[in-house]
Design an enzyme around this catalytic site. Structure first.
Site, PDB file in Angstrom:
ATOM      1  N   GLU A   1       0.905  -1.075   0.069  1.00 31.50           N
ATOM      2  CA  GLU A   1       0.316  -0.428   0.588  1.00 31.50           C
ATOM      3  C   GLU A   1       0.826   0.991   0.072  1.00 31.50           C
ATOM      4  OE1 GLU A   1      -2.629  -0.903  -0.342  1.00 31.50           O
ATOM      5  OE2 GLU A   1      -3.273  -3.137  -0.058  1.00 31.50           O
TER       6      GLU A   1
ATOM      7  N   CYS B   1      -1.443   8.794   3.031  1.00 33.43           N
ATOM      8  CA  CYS B   1      -1.588   9.010   1.365  1.00 33.43           C
ATOM      9  C   CYS B   1      -2.735   8.985   0.013  1.00 33.43           C
ATOM     10  CB  CYS B   1      -0.903   6.663   1.449  1.00 33.43           C
ATOM     11  SG  CYS B   1      -2.573   6.320   2.356  1.00 33.43           S
TER      12      CYS B   1
END
Length: 478
Positions: free
Chosen positions: A223, A257
């Site tokens: 990720e 993110c």
């Protein structure tokens, strides 16, 4: 659980291998936990999250210098509690064997898929959401029947100690273990022969983790980050766009993110957007320096990096618009005011690197096809946000672009949706978790086949001159 104190790489590696071996041995003693036992483990985790929620929030705030307690409670603790409820509700159904078709030649055999735990999962969590990005994967791992080792970022030292204390109260080390420390410890952890690794962090570090995992053929879920763009159609009211973008961009001071990284506005709309963005900021954060709701930058390294980006943009001709309602001095708190950068260009550092801070570059466009081409020529982002209430136009943009997530008229909130998979594509990651994908990607899809007393394949065994071969040739081999 474990905090590594030795400076010897060999001793650190031995300690980590010992924990992993203990977990693998414990897994082999009970390799297929029942749904009841998995739910009980999730209940234990839930109780710990509720019991220590204040201590978790305070510890994370200490690591940041100031982290809004509300951001931790809502964005991390509440999200994890909702995820536990979701997995408790569905995992029994997901565990059931899935019947599969068996071809006529092999009848009357039966075939099915059995979802089996992988074994031991390694979780490498970052500093920006240390609880969500350690506990979230842990929830998936426990629901799938696995054991887990969690590596906490060295930048989250206070949280790491708190997590160690809390989880050791709920689980034995051979089921869930926490590893604190950085440098050599991080490197040794990524080289361990886990059954799967979940890594959340930067693209560059993700590459090194993948290289390390490859030495043991360990599959990975990565990720990663990247530059998630916002594209605004000219039909949108800038007031709606500015509020929603500001809310997502300034959550955790942009250290997210999937935060909007830069924005494309219709030509001539920048001034209007800036005005409404200022209003949104002033409403949410009337002051900044001593405002406990406005999060600091995690450390000096990241703080200085963001200032270098702004200096470079200004030297390159951009207009830097700092929104500091009371014109406070912020450097002593390691805070950066919400900042818009009008007239951003691709040559600027903040357009070449993921920003990870409360800075939003603005570019204008005339032809939306040029923006689609701009996005497609760059690494595929973790998220792409499009603002337009016309569904046909939104579908058009979605179909012609790639991203881990496509968000229409919203940013960030998809991460908290239990039934949606989360993950990137290309440079922004590989593999998914959350939702059913979290269960299935941390399970082994084991094919199962059972044959009764009647062995039908005997009819097609050699010699190959039997009448059935003429039938097979005429009916199937054509």
């Amino acid at each position: 659980m474990q905090t590594m104190t030795s400076n010897s790489p060999e001793l650190i590696e031995q300690q980590l291998i010992q924990i992993l071996q203990q977990q693998k041995q414990a897994y082999q003693l009970y390799p297929m936990p029942s749904a009841k036992d998995r739910i009980e483990r999730l209940n234990r985790l839930k109780a710990i999250l509720v019991k220590y929620q204040d201590q978790f929030a305070e510890a994370i705030s200490q690591d940041f210098g100031n982290r809004a307690l509300g951001e931790t409670r809502i964005g991390e603790i509440l999200t994890c509690l909702e995820q536990i409820r979701y997995y408790r509700k569905h995992l029994t159904a997901w565990m059931k064997p899935e019947k599969r078709h068996i071809s006529w030649l092999h009848q009357p055999a039966k075939g099915w898929v059995q979802y089996q735990p992988l074994g031991v999962v390694g979780i490498i969590a970052p500093w920006n959401y240390p609880l969500l990005l350690s506990i979230g994967p842990l929830i998936c791992a426990l629901a799938a029947g696995n054991h887990a080792m969690i590596k906490v970022s060295s930048a989250s030292a206070h949280f790491g100690k708190m997590l160690d204390k809390a989880l050791s109260e709920a689980f034995p080390c051979e089921l869930v273990a926490v590893v604190n420390g950085g440098g050599t410890i991080s490197d040794a952890f990524s080289h361990l022969p886990f059954d799967k690794i979940i890594f959340t962090g930067s693209t560059n570090v993700g590459k090194t983790v993948m290289q390390a995992a490859a030495k043991n053929l360990v599959p990975v879920i990565l990720e990663l980050g990247g530059k998630s763009p916002v594209l605004v159609h000219h039909s949108m009211h800038m007031k709606d766009v500015a509020l929603r973008v500001a809310a997502g961009k300034l959550w955790n001071a942009g250290q997210t993110c999937v935060a909007p990284d830069y924005i494309f506005l219709p030509k001539g709309k920048t001034a209007e957007f800036v005005e409404h963005f200022k209003i949104a900021v002033q409403h949410m954060y009337p002051d900044i320096a001593n405002n406990q709701d406005y999060t600091a930058i995690i450390n000096d390294k990241q703080y200085l990096r963001l200032h270098r980006y702004l200096e470079d943009a200004q030297l390159s001709g951009a207009k830097v618009i700092e929104i500091n309602p009371k014109n406070e001095l912020l450097s002593t708190q390691r805070k950066i005011a919400p900042t818009l950068v009008a007239g951003a260009t691709t040559e600027m550092q903040l357009m070449q690197h993921e920003i990870f801070g409360p800075i939003l570059p603005i570019m204008e466009y005339e032809d939306i096809e040029q923006v689609i081409d701009f996005i497609n020529r760059r690494p595929r982002p973790l998220a792409l946000y499009y603002f337009d209430f016309d569904q046909a136009r939104a579908d058009y943009v979605a179909e012609r672009t790639h991203s881990g997530h496509f968000g229409q008229n919203m940013v960030l909130s998809h991460v908290a949706q239990d039934d949606l998979p989360f993950g990137g594509i290309g440079a922004s990651g590989m593999g998914k978790y959350h939702g059913p994908e979290g269960f299935f990607n941390l399970s082994h899809e084991r094919s199962m086949m059972s044959n009764p007393k009647l062995y039908s394949l005997k009819f097609v065994l050699p010699p190959f001159n039997k009448p059935i071969y003429k039938l097979i040739s005429k009916a199937l081999l054509r």
